[in-house]
Design a protein around this motif. Structure first.
Motif, PDB file in Angstrom:
ATOM      1  N   GLU A  31      -2.175   0.911   2.950  1.00  0.00           N
ATOM      2  CA  GLU A  31      -0.837   0.347   2.664  1.00  0.00           C
ATOM      3  C   GLU A  31       0.105   1.439   2.180  1.00  0.00           C
ATOM      4  O   GLU A  31       1.266   1.515   2.588  1.00  0.00           O
ATOM      5  N   LEU A  32      -0.417   2.314   1.300  1.00  0.00           N
ATOM      6  CA  LEU A  32       0.403   3.431   0.824  1.00  0.00           C
ATOM      7  C   LEU A  32       0.755   4.356   2.000  1.00  0.00           C
ATOM      8  O   LEU A  32       1.893   4.814   2.128  1.00  0.00           O
ATOM      9  N   ALA A  33      -0.213   4.579   2.869  1.00  0.00           N
ATOM     10  CA  ALA A  33       0.040   5.432   4.043  1.00  0.00           C
ATOM     11  C   ALA A  33       1.177   4.854   4.884  1.00  0.00           C
ATOM     12  O   ALA A  33       2.055   5.587   5.351  1.00  0.00           O
ATOM     13  N   ARG A  34       1.183   3.530   5.056  1.00  0.00           N
ATOM     14  CA  ARG A  34       2.256   2.906   5.861  1.00  0.00           C
ATOM     15  C   ARG A  34       3.612   3.121   5.208  1.00  0.00           C
ATOM     16  O   ARG A  34       4.598   3.437   5.873  1.00  0.00           O
ATOM     17  N   ARG A  35       3.640   2.958   3.851  1.00  0.00           N
ATOM     18  CA  ARG A  35       4.926   3.152   3.155  1.00  0.00           C
ATOM     19  C   ARG A  35       5.358   4.612   3.262  1.00  0.00           C
ATOM     20  O   ARG A  35       6.537   4.913   3.461  1.00  0.00           O
ATOM     21  N   GLN A  36       4.406   5.522   3.117  1.00  0.00           N
ATOM     22  CA  GLN A  36       4.752   6.951   3.220  1.00  0.00           C
ATOM     23  C   GLN A  36       5.266   7.280   4.622  1.00  0.00           C
ATOM     24  O   GLN A  36       6.185   8.083   4.784  1.00  0.00           O
ATOM     25  N   HIS A  37       4.667   6.629   5.622  1.00  0.00           N
ATOM     26  CA  HIS A  37       5.102   6.890   6.990  1.00  0.00           C
ATOM     27  C   HIS A  37       6.526   6.378   7.206  1.00  0.00           C
ATOM     28  O   HIS A  37       7.355   7.047   7.840  1.00  0.00           O
ATOM     29  N   ASP A  38       6.823   5.204   6.647  1.00  0.00           N
ATOM     30  CA  ASP A  38       8.197   4.673   6.750  1.00  0.00           C
ATOM     31  C   ASP A  38       9.182   5.640   6.081  1.00  0.00           C
ATOM     32  O   ASP A  38      10.260   5.906   6.605  1.00  0.00           O
ATOM     33  N   ALA A  39       8.789   6.152   4.905  1.00  0.00           N
ATOM     34  CA  ALA A  39       9.687   7.060   4.174  1.00  0.00           C
ATOM     35  C   ALA A  39       9.854   8.378   4.934  1.00  0.00           C
ATOM     36  O   ALA A  39      10.941   8.979   4.956  1.00  0.00           O
ATOM     37  N   TYR A  40       8.783   8.822   5.578  1.00  0.00           N
ATOM     38  CA  TYR A  40       8.853  10.047   6.404  1.00  0.00           C
ATOM     39  C   TYR A  40       9.853   9.839   7.545  1.00  0.00           C
ATOM     40  O   TYR A  40      10.732  10.672   7.785  1.00  0.00           O
ATOM     41  N   SER A  41       9.757   8.685   8.229  1.00  0.00           N
ATOM     42  CA  SER A  41      10.682   8.391   9.335  1.00  0.00           C
ATOM     43  C   SER A  41      12.115   8.308   8.811  1.00  0.00           C
ATOM     44  O   SER A  41      13.049   8.818   9.455  1.00  0.00           O
ATOM     45  N   ALA A  42      12.279   7.685   7.640  1.00  0.00           N
ATOM     46  CA  ALA A  42      13.628   7.558   7.061  1.00  0.00           C
ATOM     47  C   ALA A  42      14.194   8.941   6.725  1.00  0.00           C
ATOM     48  O   ALA A  42      15.401   9.186   6.887  1.00  0.00           O
ATOM     49  N   ALA A  43      13.333   9.851   6.285  1.00  0.00           N
ATOM     50  CA  ALA A  43      13.801  11.213   5.963  1.00  0.00           C
ATOM     51  C   ALA A  43      14.302  11.906   7.231  1.00  0.00           C
ATOM     52  O   ALA A  43      15.325  12.608   7.204  1.00  0.00           O
ATOM     53  N   LEU A  44      13.613  11.691   8.349  1.00  0.00           N
ATOM     54  CA  LEU A  44      14.062  12.289   9.616  1.00  0.00           C
ATOM     55  C   LEU A  44      15.406  11.690  10.031  1.00  0.00           C
ATOM     56  O   LEU A  44      16.330  12.414  10.424  1.00  0.00           O
ATOM     57  N   GLU A  45      15.494  10.356   9.927  1.00  0.00           N
ATOM     58  CA  GLU A  45      16.776   9.691  10.258  1.00  0.00           C
ATOM     59  C   GLU A  45      17.895  10.243   9.392  1.00  0.00           C
ATOM     60  O   GLU A  45      18.980  10.568   9.891  1.00  0.00           O
ATOM     61  N   GLY A  46      17.609  10.372   8.093  1.00  0.00           N
ATOM     62  CA  GLY A  46      18.617  10.852   7.137  1.00  0.00           C
ATOM     63  C   GLY A  46      19.077  12.264   7.446  1.00  0.00           C
ATOM     64  O   GLY A  46      20.193  12.668   7.099  1.00  0.00           O
ATOM     65  N   ALA A  47      18.212  13.040   8.111  1.00  0.00           N
ATOM     66  CA  ALA A  47      18.549  14.421   8.448  1.00  0.00           C
ATOM     67  C   ALA A  47      19.185  14.517   9.840  1.00  0.00           C
ATOM     68  O   ALA A  47      19.421  15.613  10.341  1.00  0.00           O
ATOM     69  N   GLY A  48      19.440  13.370  10.482  1.00  0.00           N
ATOM     70  CA  GLY A  48      20.175  13.401  11.748  1.00  0.00           C
ATOM     71  C   GLY A  48      19.319  13.299  12.992  1.00  0.00           C
ATOM     72  O   GLY A  48      19.774  13.662  14.085  1.00  0.00           O
ATOM     73  N   TRP A  49      18.088  12.792  12.863  1.00  0.00           N
ATOM     74  CA  TRP A  49      17.223  12.619  14.037  1.00  0.00           C
ATOM     75  C   TRP A  49      17.126  11.133  14.376  1.00  0.00           C
ATOM     76  O   TRP A  49      17.037  10.295  13.486  1.00  0.00           O
ATOM     77  N   THR A  50      17.145  10.822  15.653  1.00  0.00           N
ATOM     78  CA  THR A  50      16.948   9.440  16.107  1.00  0.00           C
ATOM     79  C   THR A  50      15.449   9.225  16.264  1.00  0.00           C
ATOM     80  O   THR A  50      14.818   9.863  17.112  1.00  0.00           O
TER      81      THR A  50
END
Ligand SMILES: CN(C)C(=N)NCCC[C@H](N)C(=O)O
Length: 253
Positions: A31-50
């Protein structure tokens, strides 16, 4: 600013069964891994990646480490053929994703073996780790598939992938953790004080993705004029993953 597409792949519910080679196995919290993965994806989005999801591969515990399935070089995608046979079924989903993005697709053919984690690109040079997952035949094939690039083989010591030991900053320098690879082939090496500190992903501009487990290196990067984007990936680190492994960046050309 849109830098391009970032391919990611959601963790399989069998993540905890992922391979470990050079570290002790420890308990993974899915469950923690899933949340970390969501946050990782959000960090990429936040940096300008689709962010685009590669179709999940439930039956493949290591499939979240999507970097290992393909090498993207300009408008070309070279599909990998892992030195760990149980990881080879992961490639089919990645193939669909890179075709959907419009890349020209080739592949490493038998008896070549290659994991994307062994491929580090810096300018026109493609460094390829020769170790447990990638063999000389794959390096030979890459030279044919990427004739406009300088392909440099790098013998690995006791380390999973080349990018487990060395990655590149946008300023042309390389971050390494000592003793794992022959750093003589890299032009400008900075040795870091903490092992996860040698794993970075340049995100465009001065932003650099780095793990929360490398606070001293994040501070060093800040001091050198970069903007560290910090993500906690503890559950993936338990399986020898790092920030590079969880995505494949396809820059806009
Ligand atoms: C740069 N790195 C480290 C990677 N690209 N991949 C990590 C894969 C880890 C997985 N458990 C395995 O052993 O295959």
């Amino acid at each position: 600013m849109n830098h391009g597409i970032a391919l990611v792949r959601r963790p399989s519910s069998r993540l905890a069964e992922g391979l470990v080679t050079h570290i002790e196995r420890s308990t993974v919290d899915i469950e923690l891994a899933r949340r970390q993965h969501d946050a990782y994806s959000a960090a990429l989005e936040g940096a300008g990646w689709t962010v685009r999801d590669v179709v999940p591969a439930e039956h493949c515990p290591d499939s979240v480490f999507v970097e290992d399935t393909v090498l993207v070089c300009g408008n070309r995608a070279v599909l990998a053929r892992s030195g760990a046979p149980q990881r080879r079924p992961e490639v089919a989903g990645t193939e669909s994703a890179v075709r959907a993005v419009g890349l020209d697709v080739t592949r490493i053919e038998t008896p070549g073996t290659l994991d994307g984690g062994d491929v580090l690109q810096a300018g026109d040079t493609v460094y390829v780790g020769r170790g447990g997952r990638t063999n000389g035949e794959a390096i030979r094939q890459l030279r044919r598939l990427l004739p406009d690039r300088r392909v440099v083989g790098v013998p690995l010591g006791r380390v999973l992938h080349l990018k487990s030991a060395v990655t590149a900053l946008p300023d042309g320098t390389f971050l390494t953790w000592p003793g794992l690879v022959d750093t003589a082939v890299f032009p400008a090496v900075r040795t870091v004080d903490e092992e996860p500190g040698c794993h970075v992903v340049p995100l465009g501009g001065d932003r650099v993705l780095i793990a929360a487990s490398a606070p001293k290196t994040a501070a060093l990067l800040d001091d050198l004029g970069f903007t560290p984007v910090v993500v906690d990936i503890s559950e993936f680190e338990k399986l020898e993953g790092c920030v590079t492994c969880l995505s494949v960046l396809v820059p806009q050309v």
